[in-house]
Scaffold this motif. Structure first.
Motif, mmCIF file in Angstrom:
data_model
loop_
_atom_site.group_PDB
_atom_site.id
_atom_site.type_symbol
_atom_site.label_atom_id
_atom_site.label_comp_id
_atom_site.label_asym_id
_atom_site.label_seq_id
_atom_site.Cartn_x
_atom_site.Cartn_y
_atom_site.Cartn_z
ATOM 1 N N GLY A 63 -2.767 -18.276 -12.516
ATOM 2 C CA GLY A 63 -2.980 -17.181 -11.595
ATOM 3 C C GLY A 63 -4.108 -16.267 -12.056
ATOM 4 N N ALA A 64 -4.734 -15.626 -11.085
ATOM 5 C CA ALA A 64 -5.829 -14.710 -11.385
ATOM 6 C C ALA A 64 -5.755 -13.507 -10.443
ATOM 7 N N THR A 65 -6.293 -12.395 -10.909
ATOM 8 C CA THR A 65 -6.348 -11.177 -10.097
ATOM 9 C C THR A 65 -7.768 -10.639 -10.118
ATOM 10 N N PHE A 66 -8.361 -10.509 -8.925
ATOM 11 C CA PHE A 66 -9.652 -9.854 -8.789
ATOM 12 C C PHE A 66 -9.406 -8.468 -8.206
ATOM 13 N N PHE A 67 -10.133 -7.474 -8.741
ATOM 14 C CA PHE A 67 -9.924 -6.104 -8.277
ATOM 15 C C PHE A 67 -11.263 -5.385 -8.215
ATOM 16 N N PHE A 68 -11.305 -4.387 -7.353
ATOM 17 C CA PHE A 68 -12.454 -3.481 -7.347
ATOM 18 C C PHE A 68 -11.947 -2.056 -7.222
ATOM 19 N N GLU A 69 -12.727 -1.138 -7.801
ATOM 20 C CA GLU A 69 -12.383 0.282 -7.795
ATOM 21 C C GLU A 69 -13.524 1.070 -7.182
ATOM 22 N N LEU A 70 -13.178 2.084 -6.383
ATOM 23 C CA LEU A 70 -14.156 2.927 -5.697
ATOM 24 C C LEU A 70 -13.764 4.389 -5.849
ATOM 25 N N PRO A 71 -14.764 5.319 -5.879
ATOM 26 C CA PRO A 71 -14.421 6.749 -5.943
ATOM 27 C C PRO A 71 -13.634 7.168 -4.699
ATOM 28 N N GLU A 72 -12.608 7.967 -4.903
ATOM 29 C CA GLU A 72 -11.821 8.440 -3.770
ATOM 30 C C GLU A 72 -12.575 9.547 -3.045
ATOM 31 N N TRP A 73 -12.591 9.451 -1.729
ATOM 32 C CA TRP A 73 -13.275 10.456 -0.913
ATOM 33 C C TRP A 73 -12.399 11.690 -0.785
ATOM 34 N N ARG A 74 -13.011 12.883 -1.007
ATOM 35 C CA ARG A 74 -12.273 14.134 -0.875
ATOM 36 C C ARG A 74 -12.924 14.949 0.235
ATOM 37 N N GLU A 75 -12.098 15.437 1.138
ATOM 38 C CA GLU A 75 -12.614 16.224 2.252
ATOM 39 C C GLU A 75 -13.185 17.555 1.739
ATOM 40 N N ALA A 76 -14.290 17.945 2.321
ATOM 41 C CA ALA A 76 -14.859 19.239 1.960
ATOM 42 C C ALA A 76 -13.940 20.352 2.441
ATOM 43 N N ALA A 125 -6.717 5.454 -12.748
ATOM 44 C CA ALA A 125 -7.653 6.287 -13.519
ATOM 45 C C ALA A 125 -8.494 7.168 -12.615
ATOM 46 N N GLY A 126 -7.872 7.752 -11.582
ATOM 47 C CA GLY A 126 -8.573 8.675 -10.700
ATOM 48 C C GLY A 126 -9.445 8.024 -9.657
ATOM 49 N N ARG A 127 -9.376 6.709 -9.501
ATOM 50 C CA ARG A 127 -10.170 6.000 -8.496
ATOM 51 C C ARG A 127 -9.240 5.142 -7.630
ATOM 52 N N VAL A 128 -9.747 4.747 -6.479
ATOM 53 C CA VAL A 128 -8.980 3.875 -5.587
ATOM 54 C C VAL A 128 -9.192 2.436 -6.039
ATOM 55 N N ARG A 129 -8.084 1.682 -6.133
ATOM 56 C CA ARG A 129 -8.148 0.315 -6.661
ATOM 57 C C ARG A 129 -7.511 -0.648 -5.668
ATOM 58 N N VAL A 130 -8.198 -1.779 -5.426
ATOM 59 C CA VAL A 130 -7.687 -2.857 -4.569
ATOM 60 C C VAL A 130 -7.624 -4.123 -5.415
ATOM 61 N N ALA A 173 0.842 -1.190 0.000
ATOM 62 C CA ALA A 173 0.000 0.000 0.000
ATOM 63 C C ALA A 173 0.878 1.240 0.000
ATOM 64 N N PRO A 174 0.426 2.363 -0.573
ATOM 65 C CA PRO A 174 1.213 3.605 -0.566
ATOM 66 C C PRO A 174 1.188 4.252 0.817
ATOM 67 N N ARG A 175 2.125 5.146 1.050
ATOM 68 C CA ARG A 175 2.183 5.833 2.339
ATOM 69 C C ARG A 175 1.050 6.846 2.481
ATOM 70 N N GLN A 176 0.671 7.453 1.377
ATOM 71 C CA GLN A 176 -0.396 8.454 1.438
ATOM 72 C C GLN A 176 -1.720 7.781 1.743
ATOM 73 N N PRO A 177 -2.479 8.280 2.707
ATOM 74 C CA PRO A 177 -3.768 7.661 3.033
ATOM 75 C C PRO A 177 -4.736 7.779 1.861
ATOM 76 N N LEU A 178 -5.514 6.713 1.647
ATOM 77 C CA LEU A 178 -6.543 6.693 0.609
ATOM 78 C C LEU A 178 -7.885 6.444 1.286
ATOM 79 N N LYS A 179 -8.813 7.388 1.062
ATOM 80 C CA LYS A 179 -10.106 7.274 1.701
ATOM 81 C C LYS A 179 -11.202 7.013 0.672
ATOM 82 N N VAL A 180 -12.213 6.262 1.092
ATOM 83 C CA VAL A 180 -13.402 6.000 0.284
ATOM 84 C C VAL A 180 -14.620 6.103 1.193
ATOM 85 N N GLN A 181 -15.766 6.318 0.585
ATOM 86 C CA GLN A 181 -17.008 6.351 1.356
ATOM 87 C C GLN A 181 -17.731 5.032 1.129
#
Length: 840
Positions: A686-699, A619-624, A576-584
């Motif tokens: 081998g296989a890779t399953f992934f999901f992507e979610l919009p990144e949460w931005r603080e108001a 692509a501008g979204r959080v990916r796991v 995981a990157p050092r920068q925190p990644l938030k999602v709702q």
């Protein structure tokens, strides 16, 4: 000016003949002059005879004139006129005699006297014609008339005497003239021969040219005849009287006649008797048409020699042959085309009957979205007759509201992509039906083979299937709920027994209890999965969305699955990157998805294998991503991997266990949180399953409220999820004299609106977690924001406007990319309009 060849030849021949005649006459006159020089008496006699002839002719004329004066008959007048002309001719001949001196003067005087006498005679004739015999007699008996007669007789005698002397003097001149004339004759002969040679040469060349032209004409005629004879269509040529003058082989074969049987026959004989009068009247009008006219493709009935009738297409025209106007008809047998058209109509009718009896929506729509074919099911569902649907557009048939829901699918199929979707529709009878719609693009042919020219639609009525499926789901749900109570008791009892509450168990009994306990757990998981699936389908699954950092949740999931991984000798690794990644998200539901993905990866990993969990942006979204080194996903299973109860069919995977619901549930959960779930499978395993979610931005921090129109800088609320676009809009507003607050979600926009009043608001329809149209509707229901001007800035502004209709009050709908000048003009109009109504 160049004269025609025939005229040149005629002139040349005439000139040659004239030269030959002149040469002959000159030769004759020269010889005669020489002889007269030898015989002067004969010359004098000739002159005298001529003068006597003049006097005699004059007397004859005078006599004939008097006869006419007495009879007044046209015949006598004609005789007089002829005699008078003879006098003038003789007189002219006398003038040409070789005279000189007084003789010549006397001859001229004589000519004048005779001329005056002839004039007087003419006056008498005119008087007879106009006043009668007495007037004519008065002129004839006048003194002038008698005096003229006497003078003429005296001069004629004196002239004869003078000729003798004149003849002698002219002999010497005649000899000299003869020599000159000989030279002229020689030159004339030479000229005549040259002219004759040129004429002969010109004639030979003309004949050769004429033969060449005739050969070319013959070749052209032969070629025309060959072309006409080789034509597949019949060609008949007729005279202006309507008689056949020629027919090519195709026409003869078409009608079954020989050429000799057709020539000079009326062309109307080739039509049925009932059509012949009308055709004859039509043919009579062809002569009034201008030269070179053409009339094409007239469909008529023709009749063969055996009396059978058949349809033909006829084209009329005219030709000019040797100055004669003829009319042609090109005839094409269309019997086969008629049969084909009839067969096609029959085939179309059978197809229509077949499709009309199919319980599905079937249609063909062209590139302009107009119905070109539809079956009866379309008429029944819309309650319209066939003529009200055929040729009409989808928008006209479906209406604006319904069309807005399907327009995106229509654009997709017209772009060349097959489309499949479900829709609910209320029929004309008010019944609510559910359809699975499939759109298939149709491509053109030839040069247009890469162009979509329309699409086919197939709509399957799944209302009953949906009802049965709902019954099944309700039954499964009921059974599952009913099973949970006894299973709870069984699991609790087995746990107590396994824990020794009933005393120590023998090893064999302990093993049996453990087996029962494990299968009980599997059964409970199955029931839970079934219930979750049913909740998702029915929309009853609740989500409590809240912002959270993903890394701690992933770490917790890996910790929870360490024991299961150890059982399979698999290692779990997280990057995981050092920068925190938030999602709702709903943390419990996301844990359920991660647990399912990790469980699958662990089960399919080989011993001593590694399951890698990767967290990052894409692509501008959080990916796991969850990757394993297992056998991969079989090709034939990939299309249905996310379907309920789907499992690969290999014996190895069947041994892994599972309900086949985990991936379907996980996909539904992720999509409900505005995300997407997918997979990749490598060829080498081998296989890779992934999901992507919009990144949460603080108001952004909320600033202290400002006066709405203070310092002439109205405040605008910008609701835009894309940070770059939001910053761009803010810069445009700042430059134009506005202040701006920026919200990235609908929730943040509501927070701003609760704390401040704004002059206007801009909004993108496609917001995360909530549709922009729903936000606008909620604003209109709040008294504080009911009249707030809202400008929609969206890439789908046109579609959203059509879909929303008049139900959403929006100041303007603007497409992205944003036209700055138009945007600012629309915004100022909205702000000024609100200000003019006294709103603060």
């Amino acid at each position: 000016m160049k004269l025609p060849f025939r005229t040149n030849i005629t002139l040349a021949l005439g000139l040659g003949l004239l030269l030959m005649a002149l040469s002959t006459v000159t030769s004759y006159l020269t010889l005669n002059a020489l002889l007269e020089g030898e015989q002067s008496e004969e010359k004098i006699q000739v002159t005298v005879v001529l003068l006597e002839r003049l006097v005699s002719q004059f007397k004859t004329t005078e006599s004939l004139q008097r006869r006419y004066l007495l009879t007044n008959i046209d015949k006598d007048l004609a005789s007089y006129r002829q005699a008078r002309a003879g006098v003038q001719q003789v007189l002219r001949s006398a003038v040409g005699l070789p005279m000189a001196g007084e003789s010549l003067e006397d001859l001229r005087t004589l000519q004048g006297l005779i001329g005056r006498r002839l004039e007087l005679m003419e006056r008498a004739v005119s008087a007879r014609q106009q006043a009668g015999l007495e007037a004519a007699t008065a002129i004839v008996g006048s003194d002038l008339n008698r005096q003229l007669n006497d003078d003429i007789e005296e001069l004629a005698g004196r002239t004869k005497n003078a000729q003798t002397l004149t003849l002698e003097r002219s002999e010497q001149n005649a000899r000299r003239t003869a020599q000159t004339v000989r030279l002229l004759i020689l030159l004339s002969g030479l000229l005549s021969l040259g002219l004759l040679g040129w004429t002969v040469r010109a004639v030979i060349r003309a004949q050769a040219n004429n033969r060449r032209i005739q050969a070319e004409l013959a070749d052209s005629e032969t070629m025309s005849r060959a072309i006409t004879e080789s034509m597949a269509d019949g060609v008949i040529t007729a005279s202006p009287e309507g008689l056949i003058v020629n027919a090519n082989s195709a026409a003869r074969h078409l009608f079954g006649y020989r050429l000799k049987d057709l020539l000079e026959q009326p062309v109307a004989m080739l039509l049925p008797a009932r059509w012949q009068p009308g055709f004859s009247a039509f043919f009579a009008t062809l002569g009034d048409r201008p030269l070179g006219f053409r009339e094409s493709d007239t469909e008529v009935l023709a009749v063969r020699r055996d009396g059978s009738e058949f349809p033909v297409n006829v084209s009329f025209g005219d030709v000019n042959v040797r100055g004669r106007r003829l009319f042609t008809a090109i005839i094409r047998d269309i019997s086969e085309r008629k049969h084909t058209a009839d067969a096609l109509r029959d085939s179309e009718e059978q197809l229509r009957q077949l499709t009309d009896n199919v319980p599905a929506l079937m249609a063909y729509v062209d590139s302009e979205q107009r119905f070109q074919f539809h079956n009866k099911a379309y008429e029944e569902i819309f309650g319209l007759p066939r003529e009200k649907i055929h040729g009409k557009t989808l928008l006209e048939i479906a209406g604006p509201e319904f069309y807005s829901r399907i327009s995106g699918h229509v654009r997709a199929v017209l772009s060349g992509y097959p489309v499949r979707y479900e829709r609910e529709q209320v029929t004309a009878s008010g019944e609510r039906r559910e359809y699975v719609m499939s759109y298939f693009p149709r491509y053109g042919e030839g040069d247009a083979q890469d162009t979509v020219i329309g699409f086919f639609t197939l709509g399957t009525d799944v209302t009953e299937l949906k009802r049965i499926d709902r019954m099944k789901s309700e039954f499964v749900s009921t059974v599952s709920h009913e099973l949970r109570t006894p299973l709870t008791s069984i699991r609790g009892s087995l746990g107590l027994v396994s824990g020794g509450v009933a005393g120590a168990l023998p090893e064999r009994a302990k093993s049996l209890v453990e087996i029962a306990k494990n299968n009980c757990e599997r059964l409970i998981r199955l029931i839970n999965d079934i219930l979750d699936s049913e909740k998702i389908e029915s929309g009853k699954m609740q989500f409590e969305l809240q912002p959270l950092e993903l890394l701690p949740l992933l770490q917790r999931t890996l910790a929870d699955n360490e024991g299961f991984a150890a059982q399979h000798q698999v290692k779990l690794t997280l990057h995981a990157p050092r920068q925190p990644l938030k999602v709702q998200v709903d943390s419990d539901r996301l844990l359920q998805v991660m647990t399912n993905l990790l469980s699958n990866a662990i089960k399919f990993s080989p011993a001593q294998g590694t399951v890698l969990v990767l967290l990052g942006r894409h692509a501008g979204r959080v990916r796991v991503e969850v990757s394993d080194n297992g056998p991969g996903i079989p090709e034939e299973f990939r299309q249905r991997i996310f379907q309920k109860f789907s499992q690969a069919d290999s014996s190895d995977t069947r041994q892994k266990g599972g309900t086949g619901l985990g991936l379907a549930i996980s996909k539904a959960i992720i999509e409900r949180m505005d995300g997407s779930l997918g997979f990749t499978s490598r060829v080498d395993g081998g296989a890779t399953f992934f999901f992507e979610l919009p990144e949460w931005r603080e108001a952004p921090p909320v600033t202290a409220p400002m006066s709405l129109y203070g310092l002439n800088r109205p405040r605008i609320l910008v609701c835009e999820d894309d940070p770059d676009v939001a910053q761009l809009i803010g810069m445009m507003l700042d430059k134009a004299g506005f202040d701006a607050d920026i919200a990235h979600t609908a929730a943040q926009a509501r927070d701003y609106l609760r704390m401040e009043s704004y002059a206007a608001m801009t909004m993108d329809i496609q917001l995360p977690y909530e549709n922009g149209l729903e936000l606008i509707r909620s604003l209109r229901q709040d008294g504080r924001t009911a009249d707030l001007p809202v400008l929609v800035l969206s890439v789908t502004a046109a579609e959203a406007r059509l879909y929303a209709g008049a139900t959403v009050a929006v100041s303007d709908w603007l497409e992205k990319p944003i036209d700055e000048q138009r945007f600012l003009n629309c915004l100022r109009q909205a702000v000024d309009s609100r200000r003019s109504h006294g709103k603060r």
